[in-house]
Design a protein around this motif. Structure first.
Motif, PDB file in Angstrom:
ATOM      1  N   ASN A 173      43.142 -21.206 -43.721  1.00  0.00           N
ATOM      2  CA  ASN A 173      44.105 -20.429 -42.952  1.00  0.00           C
ATOM      3  C   ASN A 173      44.666 -21.309 -41.852  1.00  0.00           C
ATOM      4  O   ASN A 173      43.920 -21.953 -41.107  1.00  0.00           O
ATOM      5  CB  ASN A 173      43.419 -19.184 -42.361  1.00  0.00           C
ATOM      6  N   ALA A 174      46.002 -21.346 -41.748  1.00  0.00           N
ATOM      7  CA  ALA A 174      46.646 -22.229 -40.770  1.00  0.00           C
ATOM      8  C   ALA A 174      46.219 -21.921 -39.347  1.00  0.00           C
ATOM      9  O   ALA A 174      46.250 -22.804 -38.477  1.00  0.00           O
ATOM     10  CB  ALA A 174      48.162 -22.131 -40.892  1.00  0.00           C
ATOM     11  N   SER A 175      45.776 -20.692 -39.094  1.00  0.00           N
ATOM     12  CA  SER A 175      45.403 -20.322 -37.732  1.00  0.00           C
ATOM     13  C   SER A 175      44.095 -20.990 -37.299  1.00  0.00           C
ATOM     14  O   SER A 175      43.754 -20.978 -36.114  1.00  0.00           O
ATOM     15  CB  SER A 175      45.264 -18.801 -37.613  1.00  0.00           C
ATOM     16  N   GLU A 176      43.347 -21.568 -38.252  1.00  0.00           N
ATOM     17  CA  GLU A 176      42.077 -22.193 -37.893  1.00  0.00           C
ATOM     18  C   GLU A 176      42.267 -23.355 -36.923  1.00  0.00           C
ATOM     19  O   GLU A 176      41.421 -23.596 -36.061  1.00  0.00           O
ATOM     20  CB  GLU A 176      41.338 -22.663 -39.147  1.00  0.00           C
ATOM     21  N   LEU A 177      43.363 -24.090 -37.058  1.00  0.00           N
ATOM     22  CA  LEU A 177      43.604 -25.190 -36.129  1.00  0.00           C
ATOM     23  C   LEU A 177      43.916 -24.679 -34.736  1.00  0.00           C
ATOM     24  O   LEU A 177      43.549 -25.298 -33.738  1.00  0.00           O
ATOM     25  CB  LEU A 177      44.745 -26.075 -36.637  1.00  0.00           C
ATOM     26  N   ASP A 178      44.591 -23.547 -34.666  1.00  0.00           N
ATOM     27  CA  ASP A 178      44.880 -22.973 -33.356  1.00  0.00           C
ATOM     28  C   ASP A 178      43.629 -22.393 -32.716  1.00  0.00           C
ATOM     29  O   ASP A 178      43.484 -22.391 -31.492  1.00  0.00           O
ATOM     30  CB  ASP A 178      45.948 -21.885 -33.482  1.00  0.00           C
ATOM     31  N   GLN A 179      42.708 -21.881 -33.526  1.00  0.00           N
ATOM     32  CA  GLN A 179      41.500 -21.303 -32.948  1.00  0.00           C
ATOM     33  C   GLN A 179      40.494 -22.383 -32.554  1.00  0.00           C
ATOM     34  O   GLN A 179      39.560 -22.142 -31.799  1.00  0.00           O
ATOM     35  CB  GLN A 179      40.839 -20.336 -33.934  1.00  0.00           C
ATOM     36  N   LEU A 180      40.703 -23.601 -33.038  1.00  0.00           N
ATOM     37  CA  LEU A 180      39.801 -24.703 -32.728  1.00  0.00           C
ATOM     38  C   LEU A 180      40.166 -25.301 -31.374  1.00  0.00           C
ATOM     39  O   LEU A 180      41.315 -25.652 -31.115  1.00  0.00           O
ATOM     40  CB  LEU A 180      39.897 -25.767 -33.818  1.00  0.00           C
ATOM     41  N   SER A 181      39.192 -25.438 -30.505  1.00  0.00           N
ATOM     42  CA  SER A 181      39.414 -26.024 -29.187  1.00  0.00           C
ATOM     43  C   SER A 181      39.103 -27.519 -29.236  1.00  0.00           C
ATOM     44  O   SER A 181      38.088 -27.936 -29.793  1.00  0.00           O
ATOM     45  CB  SER A 181      38.530 -25.339 -28.147  1.00  0.00           C
ATOM     46  N   SER A 182      39.984 -28.325 -28.651  1.00  0.00           N
ATOM     47  CA  SER A 182      39.821 -29.776 -28.730  1.00  0.00           C
ATOM     48  C   SER A 182      38.537 -30.256 -28.062  1.00  0.00           C
ATOM     49  O   SER A 182      37.977 -31.282 -28.462  1.00  0.00           O
ATOM     50  CB  SER A 182      41.031 -30.473 -28.096  1.00  0.00           C
ATOM     51  N   ASP A 183      38.038 -29.538 -27.043  1.00  0.00           N
ATOM     52  CA  ASP A 183      36.828 -29.998 -26.371  1.00  0.00           C
ATOM     53  C   ASP A 183      35.579 -29.762 -27.221  1.00  0.00           C
ATOM     54  O   ASP A 183      34.488 -30.185 -26.844  1.00  0.00           O
ATOM     55  CB  ASP A 183      36.676 -29.339 -24.999  1.00  0.00           C
ATOM     56  N   ASN A 184      35.740 -29.110 -28.365  1.00  0.00           N
ATOM     57  CA  ASN A 184      34.616 -28.916 -29.271  1.00  0.00           C
ATOM     58  C   ASN A 184      34.657 -29.893 -30.439  1.00  0.00           C
ATOM     59  O   ASN A 184      33.812 -29.847 -31.321  1.00  0.00           O
ATOM     60  CB  ASN A 184      34.611 -27.476 -29.805  1.00  0.00           C
ATOM     61  N   VAL A 185      35.651 -30.795 -30.454  1.00  0.00           N
ATOM     62  CA  VAL A 185      35.801 -31.755 -31.548  1.00  0.00           C
ATOM     63  C   VAL A 185      35.098 -33.061 -31.193  1.00  0.00           C
ATOM     64  O   VAL A 185      35.268 -33.588 -30.087  1.00  0.00           O
ATOM     65  CB  VAL A 185      37.293 -32.010 -31.845  1.00  0.00           C
ATOM     66  N   LYS A 186      34.342 -33.566 -32.128  1.00  0.00           N
ATOM     67  CA  LYS A 186      33.630 -34.825 -31.925  1.00  0.00           C
ATOM     68  C   LYS A 186      34.490 -36.018 -32.327  1.00  0.00           C
ATOM     69  O   LYS A 186      34.624 -36.985 -31.582  1.00  0.00           O
ATOM     70  CB  LYS A 186      32.328 -34.814 -32.722  1.00  0.00           C
ATOM     71  N   ARG A 187      35.087 -35.938 -33.515  1.00  0.00           N
ATOM     72  CA  ARG A 187      35.961 -37.023 -33.970  1.00  0.00           C
ATOM     73  C   ARG A 187      36.882 -36.494 -35.069  1.00  0.00           C
ATOM     74  O   ARG A 187      36.651 -35.429 -35.655  1.00  0.00           O
ATOM     75  CB  ARG A 187      35.159 -38.220 -34.503  1.00  0.00           C
ATOM     76  N   VAL A 188      37.943 -37.263 -35.330  1.00  0.00           N
ATOM     77  CA  VAL A 188      38.915 -36.929 -36.372  1.00  0.00           C
ATOM     78  C   VAL A 188      39.104 -38.156 -37.257  1.00  0.00           C
ATOM     79  O   VAL A 188      39.263 -39.273 -36.759  1.00  0.00           O
ATOM     80  CB  VAL A 188      40.271 -36.510 -35.769  1.00  0.00           C
ATOM     81  N   GLU A 189      39.086 -37.942 -38.566  1.00  0.00           N
ATOM     82  CA  GLU A 189      39.290 -39.018 -39.527  1.00  0.00           C
ATOM     83  C   GLU A 189      40.561 -38.729 -40.329  1.00  0.00           C
ATOM     84  O   GLU A 189      40.705 -37.645 -40.890  1.00  0.00           O
ATOM     85  CB  GLU A 189      38.096 -39.145 -40.464  1.00  0.00           C
TER      86      GLU A 189
END
Length: 773
Positions: A173-189
């Motif tokens: 669901n496209a809304s998952e990226l909006d519900q994700l907070s950047s301060d909870n992300v460890k890394r992006v590949e």
């Protein structure tokens, strides 16, 4: 197919050769898993290289050798290298401590690479950087070199639309990226050339890994957004999670109300015995109401076994557009007819999807199994009234109504098995998908033919992938086989001419090597683009008296070969890509019929081959409170296009795209973003962009109560300067579109309480077929 299965059996048989496997786990100073650490076995007493690997996402590693008297060496950027004598197969947990020299003040200011190349991916570490305060997942991805994200659609420059994985699970669901907070992300590949384990239609992959959730019990994360964009738009999203021991329950409730407009002008030119020119002005206003829910259950039996199920429901009960169009038709430069169209369009839709998974570890074997189902439908109801006045004649009127319904059913299963082999790692598996797509079209007035068509497809695939480190060199090679049988039915009667069977083999490889402080990566992927079901539809839809639209059931897939070179040095990143596309698919305007040549029929066609070169160069230093990022992107293509005079022209005018993103850490924990972008004219496929388009975006963010509450105010395209004006060439037809741009403002309020993240590990199956629906 038999050769592939025989090869798999040979590799499995070879895996039983006698050798000792040494296993362990690498953690950081906080006892958190440390992925991508270099793990090497050396012989004693000469310290000669024996074998090596890198730790996986959980920090685990496995090395296999028949040698003894060994020394273990583990190293990672920013950490002190350690050496341990090997005295048993289970090496336990090894903790790396920060290297004081590497993590000094100079490194914090930007010497530590922000973008690293690891295996097949461009890796950006988010933890401990300014990217933690970017905002949502969309905001975070838009700040990565060569990546753009808007409303859940992520594009990688030079590759196209990317598949998104969050902690190994395919984003549904496209809304998952909006519900994700950047301060909870460890890394992006970011993977420019996906390997054999991904479907051959996947152009790029973005893998997001979040931080490990702390604590148990109940938690929630609520986000409220209001936006002014042709009117007020609002949404609210409530995410909750309950965790106790190995049990994990999470869910989501989402509701939105949107209002909007879509305004454009268009010029359609047709060069026949007479020259016809349509000048149109289209103004539409509309909106939608959407509700979505998600519920997932997960149970982790122990650290080696977990299983779960997830259900998603998405309903759009209201989606409407009120349409007003004014059209002037000229023949050989003289006014021939004036046309005014007014009416409405309604598009309700519903989707149900279900996923169940099992993820397990049995000795050296890792098993990942997923089963998916999806059921969806959408309707398009349209009612238009046309008033037209041919020159010298009286006003005439006609009413055109249409009903269009798309129904989709999908069942899919996917199995991936991996294990250490010959000092490397072997992965193999397969996927099966069954899809049923039905299209029903009815035109009450009989202007266009009614249609009832059905496409039933069986798709099966198998892949084999092997990776290994040779000293500092990391190598990966793979092959993927795909079989697709497509049966096309009209009124329940099989149409042989439009039914197809495809068998394709796609090789892949990737090499990664550090040279001093520079990291290099070279990769190749063979892939395919399969037409969407919308492109394959046979019905013709009505736009106005002079313009119809349709699909093309005879479309062939496009075969694509991609070669990519990546390099990173400190805060500089570079990527160059070459793609060759056979039977490229383009949207063209043709003649509807010999009896009515002045009516344009827009459809899809396979036209010629295409060659493209992409280049991206990005600079991301850190200067005190200022974190700028300057990115230059370049596109050069070679593509033959049919011109109105009957000749063919090579569309090879280059295009440039520039972005300058700036983040400022202000007093009182305020974060200010000022981002500018600019696109130059040039050619892309059979289109020519004629004007410079640019935009300026501003964002201000403030957090309270230790990030539990945050407010973010954004202004997008402040000067209404992001124009989209260009011409599409298609033989004796030219289409010129000038799309209106409009600034908008967004205020986001987010509150979190003990917001533990779900442990759900389902990755999903049948994603390629799902995307075509």
């Amino acid at each position: 197919m038999r050769q592939i299965l025989f090869f798999l059996l040979c590799l499995c048989a070879a895996s039983i050769l006698p050798a000792q496997t040494y296993t362990g786990k690498v953690t950081d100073e906080k006892n958190q898993p440390l992925p991508y650490a270099n793990v090497v076995l050396l012989s004693l007493p000469d310290s000669a290289f024996v074998t090596g690997t890198v730790s996986d996402e959980s920090g685990a590693f496995a090395l296999k050798t028949n040698r003894d008297n060994l020394l273990l060496r583990i190293s990672s950027i920013g950490y002190a290298t350690i050496y341990n004598k090997v005295d048993k197969p289970d090496l336990g947990t090894i903790q790396l401590l920060p290297d004081a020299q590497l993590l000094g003040e100079v490194v914090v200011k930007g010497d530590l690479p922000k973008v690293q190349l690891k295996g097949d991916a461009q890796v950006t570490n988010v933890t401990g950087t300014i990217l933690e305060k970017a905002g949502t997942g969309n905001d975070l991805l838009s700040k990565l070199p060569g990546v753009s994200a808007e409303e859940g659609t992520v594009n990688v420059f030079g590759s196209g639309t990317a598949e998104i994985y969050i902690n190994g699970r395919k984003m549904r669901n496209a809304s998952e990226l909006d519900q994700l907070s950047s301060d909870n992300v460890k890394r992006v590949e970011v993977v420019h050339n996906p390997g054999a384990r991904y479907d051959a239609t996947v152009k790029a992959v973005v893998r997001i890994y979040t931080k490990k959730a702390q604590g148990e019990g109940f938690g929630f994360n609520n986000r409220f957004l209001t936006r002014y964009y042709y009117g007020w738009n609002v949404l609210d999203q409530f995410n909750f999670n309950y965790r106790k021991g190995g049990f994990d329950l999470s869910g989501m409730l989402f509701g939105s109300k949107t209002e909007g407009e879509d305004n454009k002008t268009g010029v359609f030119e047709t060069f026949l015995d007479n020259t016809w020119r349509q000048e149109s002005s289209i103004s539409t206003t509309g909106g939608s109401r959407n509700i979505s829910t998600m519920l997932s259950l997960n149970y982790q039996f122990n650290e080696n076994h977990s299983a779960g199920a997830r259900y998603d429901f998405n309903r759009t009960p209201k989606d409407w557009w009120n349409i007003n169009m004014y059209l002037q038709v000229f023949r050989d430069g003289s006014l021939y007819e004036e046309n005014t169209s007014r009416g409405w369009q309604r598009t309700p839709a519903t989707t149900h999807s279900f996923n169940a998974y099992y993820n397990g570890q049995a000795g050296d074997w890792n098993i990942d199994f997923n089963a998916d189902g999806m059921w969806s439908y959408s309707k398009t109801l349209q009612d238009m009234t046309e008033e037209y006045t041919p020159i010298g004649e009286a006003l005439q009127e006609q009413n055109v109504t249409s009903y269009n319904k798309d129904e989709n059913t999908l069942y899919a299963a996917k199995l991936i098995i991996s294990r250490p082999l010959w000092n490397g790692n072997l992965s193999f598996g397969g996927e099966y998908t069954y899809t049923d797509h039905t299209n029903t079209y009815i035109n009450d007035q009989g202007i266009l033919d009614d249609d009832h068509s059905n496409i039933r497809e069986n798709a099966a695939s198998a892949f084999l992938e092997y990776s290994r480190s040779f000293g500092k060199l990391q190598a990966q090679i793979g092959v993927r086989y795909e079989h697709l049988a497509s049966d096309y039915y009209e009124n329940e009667i099989l149409v042989d001419e439009q039914s197809r069977t495809y068998d394709n083999v796609f090789p892949t490889f990737a090499l990664s090597l550090p040279v001093g402080k520079t990291q290099l990566s070279l990769s190749y992927t063979g892939s395919i683009y399969r037409p969407t079901y919308y492109m394959l539809r046979s019905n013709i839809t009505y736009a106005n008296r002079y313009t119809y639209e349709s699909g093309n059931p005879l479309l062939r897939p496009s075969i694509i070969n991609r070669l990519s070179l990546d390099a990173s040095w400190k805060w500089i990143y570079f990527n160059a890509r070459y793609t060759h596309t056979k039977d490229a698919i383009v949207n063209l305007g043709g003649t509807y019929s010999e009896d009515e040549p002045n009516i344009m029929l827009l459809s899809y066609f396979n036209k010629y081959d295409s060659d493209k070169i992409y280049a991206t160069l990005s600079f991301s230093p850190t200067i005190g409170i200022w974190s700028p990022q300057f990115t230059l992107m370049y596109l050069q293509q070679w593509y033959m296009v049919d011109m109105p005079d009957g000749t063919r022209k090579n569309f090879n005018n280059p295009m440039g795209s520039f972005s300058w993103r700036n983040n400022f850490r202000l007093p009182w924990e305020l974060l200010l973003d000022v981002d500018a972008s600019l696109d130059t004219p040039g050619d892309n496929e059979n289109g020519h962009v004629s004007e410079v388009g640019w935009a300026l975006n501003v964002s201000l963010r403030k957090a309270f109560f230790n990030e539990r509450l945050s407010l973010q105010l954004q202004g997008i395209d402040l000067f209404n300067s992001r124009n989209a004006w260009g011409t599409i060439y298609g033989g004796n037809r030219l289409i010129t579109i000038d799309q209106e741009s409009r600034r908008y403002f967004t205020l986001t309020l987010r509150y979190k309480f003990n917001a533990t993240k779900s442990k759900y590990k389902g990755t999903g199956a049948g994603q390629e077929q799902r995307s075509r629906m």
